[in-house]
Design a protein around this motif. Structure first.
Motif, short mmCIF file in Angstrom:
data_model
loop_
_atom_site.label_atom_id
_atom_site.label_comp_id
_atom_site.label_asym_id
_atom_site.label_seq_id
_atom_site.Cartn_x
_atom_site.Cartn_y
_atom_site.Cartn_z
N SER A 64 34.36 38.59 29.65
CA SER A 64 34.37 38.55 28.38
C SER A 64 33.47 37.35 28.21
O SER A 64 32.60 37.60 27.20
CB SER A 64 35.90 37.95 28.00
OG SER A 64 36.65 38.87 27.88
N LEU A 65 33.50 36.10 28.87
CA LEU A 65 32.53 35.20 28.88
C LEU A 65 31.09 35.72 29.17
O LEU A 65 30.12 35.15 28.30
CB LEU A 65 32.96 34.01 29.90
CG LEU A 65 32.21 32.75 29.63
CD1 LEU A 65 32.68 32.30 28.40
CD2 LEU A 65 32.67 31.97 31.00
N ALA A 66 30.99 36.35 30.07
CA ALA A 66 29.63 37.05 30.32
C ALA A 66 29.14 37.72 29.31
O ALA A 66 28.00 37.75 29.29
CB ALA A 66 29.74 37.79 31.82
N THR A 67 29.99 38.56 28.67
CA THR A 67 29.35 39.48 27.62
C THR A 67 29.05 38.57 26.38
O THR A 67 27.90 38.99 25.95
CB THR A 67 30.61 40.45 26.98
OG1 THR A 67 31.16 41.14 28.23
CG2 THR A 67 30.08 41.27 26.08
N ALA A 102 37.83 47.10 29.20
CA ALA A 102 38.74 46.44 28.29
C ALA A 102 38.14 44.97 27.84
O ALA A 102 38.35 44.82 26.62
CB ALA A 102 40.07 46.23 28.84
N ALA A 103 37.69 44.42 28.78
CA ALA A 103 37.09 43.03 28.40
C ALA A 103 35.73 43.37 27.30
O ALA A 103 35.62 42.65 26.39
CB ALA A 103 36.77 42.25 29.62
N LEU A 137 32.72 48.81 42.04
CA LEU A 137 32.80 48.48 43.36
C LEU A 137 34.27 48.01 43.76
O LEU A 137 34.78 48.43 44.82
CB LEU A 137 31.79 47.86 43.91
CG LEU A 137 30.50 48.29 44.37
CD1 LEU A 137 29.59 47.37 45.07
CD2 LEU A 137 30.39 49.62 45.24
N LEU A 138 34.98 47.37 42.67
CA LEU A 138 36.23 46.68 43.07
C LEU A 138 37.30 47.93 42.81
O LEU A 138 38.51 47.66 43.28
CB LEU A 138 36.40 46.01 41.61
CG LEU A 138 35.76 44.59 41.90
CD1 LEU A 138 36.11 43.51 40.82
CD2 LEU A 138 36.06 43.74 43.23
N GLY A 139 37.02 49.15 42.31
CA GLY A 139 38.01 50.32 42.20
C GLY A 139 38.20 50.55 40.64
O GLY A 139 37.56 50.16 39.70
N ARG A 140 39.06 51.56 40.44
CA ARG A 140 39.36 51.86 39.04
C ARG A 140 39.84 50.84 38.16
O ARG A 140 39.43 50.56 37.25
CB ARG A 140 40.61 52.68 38.98
CG ARG A 140 40.14 54.39 39.88
CD ARG A 140 41.43 55.10 39.97
NE ARG A 140 41.10 56.41 40.72
CZ ARG A 140 41.16 56.33 41.93
NH1 ARG A 140 41.45 55.27 42.77
NH2 ARG A 140 40.74 57.65 42.75
N LEU A 183 38.99 38.26 36.36
CA LEU A 183 38.06 39.07 36.18
C LEU A 183 37.74 39.27 34.61
O LEU A 183 36.79 39.22 34.16
CB LEU A 183 38.28 40.41 36.84
CG LEU A 183 37.06 41.18 36.85
CD1 LEU A 183 35.76 40.53 37.58
CD2 LEU A 183 37.35 42.63 37.52
N ARG A 184 38.87 39.79 33.77
CA ARG A 184 38.62 40.08 32.45
C ARG A 184 38.08 39.06 31.84
O ARG A 184 37.23 39.07 30.85
CB ARG A 184 39.87 40.62 32.02
CG ARG A 184 39.93 41.28 30.51
CD ARG A 184 41.17 42.07 30.25
NE ARG A 184 41.12 42.28 28.84
CZ ARG A 184 42.19 43.06 28.25
NH1 ARG A 184 43.25 43.50 28.86
NH2 ARG A 184 41.95 43.39 26.92
N GLY A 185 38.77 37.75 31.99
CA GLY A 185 38.28 36.56 31.14
C GLY A 185 36.74 36.26 31.54
O GLY A 185 36.02 35.92 30.78
#
Ligand SMILES: [Fe+2]
Ligand SMILES: [Fe+2]
Length: 200
Positions: free
Chosen positions: A173-176, A112-113, A101-104, A168-170
């Motif tokens: 990564s944490l969520a994964t 990547a994360a 929803l945030l876009g490409r 967001l990427r960080g």
């Protein structure tokens, strides 16, 4: 104590056998989560970002194949799918849906994360499996090549260096890592400890 192998291959220590079973279980859960992430991103992209769909469909096919390969590797290693796959199912789908929803840039930041976390885990596992389970090593090597291709594809398209996307990427990564932990009831932590004890 030795852990026998049903196909008559050389026996390995029981502790190593348990770690190998955990590796297969953690990876299978991760691949299942990746399937859910890409499936949700495809649903959103078909509406808003159709140019992203072909690459996401290719990646989804790769993840399905990875998941099948690991599922087939389970019985011989006395491993089973983790007990709470729904964490990966709902968590993965929600992560894919919201980032799309945030876009490409949201899609590629998520890919990547997640792929970077996966890559780190696979490298650790390959180190451990060396000389212990060459068949599983080969499976993971073939999977890793495709995960690297996913990571490169995402990083090449990730042009935004804004604080929001870096954050967001960080967070992803944490969520994964958290999802891996939750979905295996801490097996990923025990596995990392076992790898550390092995000299990592
Ligand atoms: Fe995968
Ligand atoms: Fe992947």
């Amino acid at each position: 104590m030795l852990h026998g192998r049903i196909d008559g291959k050389a026996a390995i220590p029981a502790r190593d056998g348990r770690t190998i079973a955990r590796i297969v279980r953690v990876n299978h859960a991760g691949e299942f989560g990746a399937i859910r992430i890409y499936s949700a991103q495809i649903v959103v992209s078909r509406w808003f970002w159709p140019d992203c769909v072909p690459a996401l469909v290719d990646m989804l096919e790769d993840e399905r194949r990875h998941c099948d390969l690991l599922f087939d590797a389970m019985p011989e290693r006395k491993s089973r799918p983790c007990r709470v796959m729904r964490f990966w199912s709902y968590g993965g789908w929600l992560l894919g849906f919201l980032t799309a929803l945030l876009g490409r840039q949201g899609i590629w930041a998520c890919t990547a994360a997640v792929e970077a976390v996966v890559h780190r885990h696979l490298d650790d596992q390959l180190h451990f499996l060396k000389g212990r389970d060459p068949d599983l090593s080969d499976i993971i090597l073939s999977i890793r090549d495709e995960e690297i291709a996913h990571l490169r594809h995402a990083e090449e398209r990730l042009v935004s260096r804004s604080v929001a996307f870096v954050a967001l990427r960080g967070i992803i990564s944490l969520a994964t890592d958290t999802l891996i932990w939750l979905s295996t009831w801490g097996d990923s932590t025990r596995m990392a400890r076992a790898l550390e004890a092995d000299g990592r």
